[in-house]
Design a protein around this motif. Sequence first.
Motif, PDB file in Angstrom:
ATOM      1  N   ASP A  72       0.817  -1.211   0.000  1.00 36.71           N
ATOM      2  CA  ASP A  72       0.000   0.000   0.000  1.00 36.71           C
ATOM      3  C   ASP A  72       0.858   1.272   0.000  1.00 36.71           C
ATOM      4  N   LEU A  73       2.051   1.218   0.629  1.00 34.76           N
ATOM      5  CA  LEU A  73       2.882   2.423   0.723  1.00 34.76           C
ATOM      6  C   LEU A  73       3.634   2.723  -0.566  1.00 34.76           C
ATOM      7  N   ILE A  74       3.955   1.700  -1.351  1.00 41.62           N
ATOM      8  CA  ILE A  74       4.815   1.893  -2.528  1.00 41.62           C
ATOM      9  C   ILE A  74       4.269   2.973  -3.469  1.00 41.62           C
ATOM     10  N   PRO A  75       2.976   2.915  -3.851  1.00 43.34           N
ATOM     11  CA  PRO A  75       2.501   3.977  -4.749  1.00 43.34           C
ATOM     12  C   PRO A  75       2.311   5.331  -4.062  1.00 43.34           C
ATOM     13  N   ARG A  76       2.227   5.339  -2.739  1.00 47.74           N
ATOM     14  CA  ARG A  76       1.995   6.606  -2.027  1.00 47.74           C
ATOM     15  C   ARG A  76       3.254   7.457  -1.902  1.00 47.74           C
ATOM     16  N   PRO A  99       6.922   8.185  -3.448  1.00 46.26           N
ATOM     17  CA  PRO A  99       8.013   8.003  -4.399  1.00 46.26           C
ATOM     18  C   PRO A  99       9.359   8.099  -3.666  1.00 46.26           C
ATOM     19  N   ILE A 100      10.134   7.030  -3.728  1.00 46.99           N
ATOM     20  CA  ILE A 100      11.431   7.010  -3.038  1.00 46.99           C
ATOM     21  C   ILE A 100      12.483   6.457  -3.988  1.00 46.99           C
ATOM     22  N   ASP A 101      13.739   6.742  -3.676  1.00 53.35           N
ATOM     23  CA  ASP A 101      14.841   6.269  -4.519  1.00 53.35           C
ATOM     24  C   ASP A 101      15.371   4.926  -4.043  1.00 53.35           C
ATOM     25  N   ALA A 102      15.309   4.692  -2.739  1.00 50.91           N
ATOM     26  CA  ALA A 102      15.864   3.445  -2.201  1.00 50.91           C
ATOM     27  C   ALA A 102      15.198   3.121  -0.874  1.00 50.91           C
ATOM     28  N   ALA A 103      15.336   1.856  -0.479  1.00 51.98           N
ATOM     29  CA  ALA A 103      14.773   1.421   0.806  1.00 51.98           C
ATOM     30  C   ALA A 103      15.730   0.441   1.472  1.00 51.98           C
ATOM     31  N   ILE A 104      15.819   0.558   2.790  1.00 44.14           N
ATOM     32  CA  ILE A 104      16.514  -0.459   3.576  1.00 44.14           C
ATOM     33  C   ILE A 104      15.451  -1.192   4.382  1.00 44.14           C
ATOM     34  N   VAL A 105      15.262  -2.468   4.075  1.00 47.96           N
ATOM     35  CA  VAL A 105      14.355  -3.305   4.857  1.00 47.96           C
ATOM     36  C   VAL A 105      15.188  -3.844   6.017  1.00 47.96           C
ATOM     37  N   THR A 106      14.731  -3.553   7.236  1.00 45.10           N
ATOM     38  CA  THR A 106      15.602  -3.790   8.396  1.00 45.10           C
ATOM     39  C   THR A 106      15.299  -5.113   9.096  1.00 45.10           C
ATOM     40  N   GLU A 107      14.898  -6.119   8.329  1.00 46.32           N
ATOM     41  CA  GLU A 107      14.743  -7.472   8.905  1.00 46.32           C
ATOM     42  C   GLU A 107      16.077  -7.921   9.494  1.00 46.32           C
ATOM     43  N   ALA A 163      11.688  -3.988  -4.655  1.00 56.22           N
ATOM     44  CA  ALA A 163      12.529  -4.161  -5.844  1.00 56.22           C
ATOM     45  C   ALA A 163      11.672  -4.335  -7.092  1.00 56.22           C
ATOM     46  N   SER A 164      10.566  -5.081  -6.967  1.00 56.60           N
ATOM     47  CA  SER A 164       9.682  -5.286  -8.128  1.00 56.60           C
ATOM     48  C   SER A 164       9.075  -3.971  -8.597  1.00 56.60           C
ATOM     49  N   ALA A 165       8.957  -2.998  -7.679  1.00 61.05           N
ATOM     50  CA  ALA A 165       8.408  -1.688  -8.042  1.00 61.05           C
ATOM     51  C   ALA A 165       9.499  -0.760  -8.578  1.00 61.05           C
ATOM     52  N   GLY A 166      10.697  -1.288  -8.762  1.00 56.93           N
ATOM     53  CA  GLY A 166      11.767  -0.478  -9.344  1.00 56.93           C
ATOM     54  C   GLY A 166      12.558   0.328  -8.328  1.00 56.93           C
ATOM     55  N   ILE A 167      12.367   0.028  -7.043  1.00 59.28           N
ATOM     56  CA  ILE A 167      13.079   0.753  -5.987  1.00 59.28           C
ATOM     57  C   ILE A 167      14.311  -0.064  -5.585  1.00 59.28           C
ATOM     58  N   GLU A 168      15.460   0.606  -5.513  1.00 61.59           N
ATOM     59  CA  GLU A 168      16.669  -0.080  -5.061  1.00 61.59           C
ATOM     60  C   GLU A 168      16.490  -0.446  -3.591  1.00 61.59           C
ATOM     61  N   ALA A 169      16.606  -1.733  -3.265  1.00 59.62           N
ATOM     62  CA  ALA A 169      16.369  -2.158  -1.887  1.00 59.62           C
ATOM     63  C   ALA A 169      17.502  -3.047  -1.407  1.00 59.62           C
ATOM     64  N   VAL A 170      17.710  -3.062  -0.106  1.00 59.46           N
ATOM     65  CA  VAL A 170      18.717  -3.902   0.514  1.00 59.46           C
ATOM     66  C   VAL A 170      18.214  -4.220   1.919  1.00 59.46           C
ATOM     67  N   VAL A 171      18.781  -5.253   2.546  1.00 52.91           N
ATOM     68  CA  VAL A 171      18.289  -5.696   3.851  1.00 52.91           C
ATOM     69  C   VAL A 171      19.430  -5.674   4.861  1.00 52.91           C
ATOM     70  N   MET A 172      19.193  -5.022   6.003  1.00 58.18           N
ATOM     71  CA  MET A 172      20.155  -5.074   7.099  1.00 58.18           C
ATOM     72  C   MET A 172      19.416  -4.847   8.411  1.00 58.18           C
ATOM     73  N   GLY A 173      19.693  -5.701   9.394  1.00 59.11           N
ATOM     74  CA  GLY A 173      19.011  -5.558  10.674  1.00 59.11           C
ATOM     75  C   GLY A 173      19.866  -6.086  11.807  1.00 59.11           C
TER      76      GLY A 173
END
Length: 398
Positions: A164-168, A170-178, A351-361
């Motif tokens: 739900d947040l992805i279209p709301r 617009p961001i260049d990158a995301a860090i998923v903190t799992e 990533a599927s939405a074209g946003i550069e993503a990486v995971v670190m937690g």
Amino acid sequence: MSGTTRRPTTARFAVDRQYVEATLAELVRINSINPSLNEGGRGEAEIGEYVAAALGHLGLTVAAHEPVPGRVSVVGRLIGRGGGRRLMLNAHYDTVGVDGMAEPFSGAIRHGRLYGRGAYDMKGSLAACMAAAKALVDAGLPLAGELLVAAVADEEHASIGTADLIPRYPIDAAIVTEPTALSICLAHKGFIWLEVETRGRAAHGSRFDLGIDANLRMGRVLAALEQLERQVRGRPPHALVGPPSLHAATLHGGTGLSTYAASAKVGIERRTVPGETAGQVVGEVRAILDRLAAADASFDASLTTLLVREPFEVGPDAGIVRTLALAAEAVLGRQPPMVGDTPWLDSALLASAGIEAVVMGPAGTGAHAAEEWVDLDSVVDLAAVLAETAVRYCGEAG
Ligand SMILES: [Zn+2]
């Protein structure tokens, strides 16, 4: 045993350890069990209110979003002066259930560990994201771009929060903190749920001349799936996540001992690795059914795709990965390992939405288990790494 010998040396931001501990304890004390997994789970409404108030108190611009009623994601924005990139720190705050746990909502701290459901998966991560934002605010150092702290609903079930947040935003990158024990995770597996139904004809058990046995036809499918399983696992493994796999997870067929089975169904889970596509995976199962149908005119089967979750991979040279790695090295005094992980995470959606993503937690143990804890030193270190990454990625104003 709180790791006082291991303080960051070059961090520009002081992380408020007391804030981390108090915030995380509060997050753990609030029941936010995913109601789609556990009847009676409270969902994210109450914890969302707490996080929204806390982020607002830090001076962030806060909004709450409800993809469905009672399922709340909260986004706090540290809005910069303009001209820089936008980075989202993403943490889910729904949890699985608490069956068998002695102290699910205690938030107790012992020997540098904070205990309770969600402490590790992944309220510790959310506390680190919030503390990173606080460190930037405390330092009085405005960003050029924008840092978003996203506390998302429902990762443990259908990920309606992040979706739900992805279209709301617009961001260049995301860090998923799992949680990754402060390693940088560059890849994880995806999965596809399939259902095969074989169809026969119901008849009295004595009437072999009329009945067509769907269960025995399913046996042919299972034998072929077992061959496919061996073949799939023998393929060259992905360097970070290993080989793909499949298993026949559920099996149902027939209605009674004296009746020819009219229908049999197998539920198949296929774990995919980066580079595999849903079309290719579904095609491999369809080819089995086509082959069996060609060999026997009475073989009648259909294939349904129930859910596709893409695998995830980001290159070590992607902008956000390089920035995160350099920031981590500056803060921790060592290069974090680059790893892969096997469960599916929200990073694949981004990533599927074209946003550069990486995971670190952070570090800890007990996701979905009877005892769960997170290592508080690693939460504080993560907060410092995230703050440093935000400044490097979003840029300093002026
Ligand atoms: Zn998680």
